[in-house]
Motif scaffolding. Structure first.
Motif, mmCIF file in Angstrom:
data_model
loop_
_atom_site.group_PDB
_atom_site.id
_atom_site.type_symbol
_atom_site.label_atom_id
_atom_site.label_comp_id
_atom_site.label_asym_id
_atom_site.label_seq_id
_atom_site.Cartn_x
_atom_site.Cartn_y
_atom_site.Cartn_z
ATOM 1 N N ARG A 29 0.838 -1.201 0.000
ATOM 2 C CA ARG A 29 0.000 0.000 0.000
ATOM 3 C C ARG A 29 0.865 1.240 0.000
ATOM 4 O O ARG A 29 1.875 1.289 0.678
ATOM 5 N N ASP A 81 0.116 5.992 -5.034
ATOM 6 C CA ASP A 81 -0.809 6.267 -3.938
ATOM 7 C C ASP A 81 -1.858 5.173 -3.897
ATOM 8 O O ASP A 81 -2.254 4.637 -4.930
ATOM 9 N N SER A 82 -2.287 4.840 -2.702
ATOM 10 C CA SER A 82 -3.356 3.867 -2.547
ATOM 11 C C SER A 82 -4.675 4.574 -2.772
ATOM 12 O O SER A 82 -4.853 5.725 -2.378
ATOM 13 N N CYS A 83 -5.564 3.888 -3.427
ATOM 14 C CA CYS A 83 -6.894 4.442 -3.652
ATOM 15 C C CYS A 83 -7.749 4.154 -2.425
ATOM 16 O O CYS A 83 -7.286 3.580 -1.450
ATOM 17 N N THR A 84 -8.999 4.518 -2.508
ATOM 18 C CA THR A 84 -9.896 4.263 -1.386
ATOM 19 C C THR A 84 -10.158 2.774 -1.216
ATOM 20 O O THR A 84 -10.582 2.338 -0.166
ATOM 21 N N GLU A 85 -9.887 1.991 -2.252
ATOM 22 C CA GLU A 85 -10.061 0.543 -2.179
ATOM 23 C C GLU A 85 -8.699 -0.129 -2.028
ATOM 24 O O GLU A 85 -7.735 0.266 -2.680
ATOM 25 N N ASP A 86 -8.622 -1.169 -1.189
ATOM 26 C CA ASP A 86 -7.374 -1.900 -0.970
ATOM 27 C C ASP A 86 -6.898 -2.629 -2.214
ATOM 28 O O ASP A 86 -5.768 -3.100 -2.268
ATOM 29 N N GLU A 125 -3.979 3.373 -13.278
ATOM 30 C CA GLU A 125 -4.593 2.778 -12.107
ATOM 31 C C GLU A 125 -4.408 1.269 -12.229
ATOM 32 O O GLU A 125 -4.745 0.680 -13.254
ATOM 33 N N THR A 167 2.370 6.327 6.056
ATOM 34 C CA THR A 167 0.955 5.935 5.948
ATOM 35 C C THR A 167 0.837 4.711 5.098
ATOM 36 O O THR A 167 1.676 4.345 4.384
#
Length: 155
Positions: free
Chosen positions: A14, A36-41, A63, A155
């Protein structure tokens, strides 16, 4: 062969990361690219930067939707579906990756967290290590300032 309507799976790492990449014409180090991590894992956003001194480097945003991971011998694999402006078919979208977490010794020496190699087509053929592929990447954890504590946190 990949399943077109596969259910997404959690990505093995992540963001945020910064990374350098190589498409066979030299390593693109500056300006640095980012993940960057998206809102979904199950998704990562890869922002490639073009390096003026590296032929074949280009600014692009992709993506990556993670679909499957497995281990074979000492190698770890990831199959994903890339969404980007150049993709016109599933042959352009599906990619296989080999990745490895850096050893603690190497991590402390050069800050590397992961090494990743990407296939050049929609197969895993010829992809045997995290340092040899159509595109290779070196990921380093990106730190940001946390305003609540005024400290730097991962993070």
């Amino acid at each position: 062969m990949f399943r077109e309507n596969a259910v997404a799976d959690q990505c093995p790492f992540r963001g945020p990361f910064t990374f350098t990449y190589n498409r066979g014409h030299g390593e693109c180090r500056s300006p640095v690219s980012s993940i960057d991590s998206c809102t979904e894992d199950s998704k990562l956003l890869l922002s490639y930067q073009a390096c003026p001194d590296v032929h074949g480097s280009e600014s692009a945003i992709e993506e990556l939707q993670c679909l499957a991971t497995w281990k074979e011998g000492s190698s770890r694999y990831l199959v994903g579906k890339l969404h980007h402006s150049h993709a016109t078919s599933n042959e352009d979208r599906f990619r296989c990756f080999v990745y490895e977490k850096a050893s603690l010794a190497s991590e402390s020496l050069d800050g590397v967290d992961y090494r990743v190699a990407q296939s050049g087509d929609a197969t895993c053929n010829g992809l045997f290590s995290a340092t040899e592929g159509s595109r290779t990447m070196t990921l380093k954890k990106r730190y940001h300032e946390c305003p609540e504590t005024d400290r730097y946190q991962s993070t």
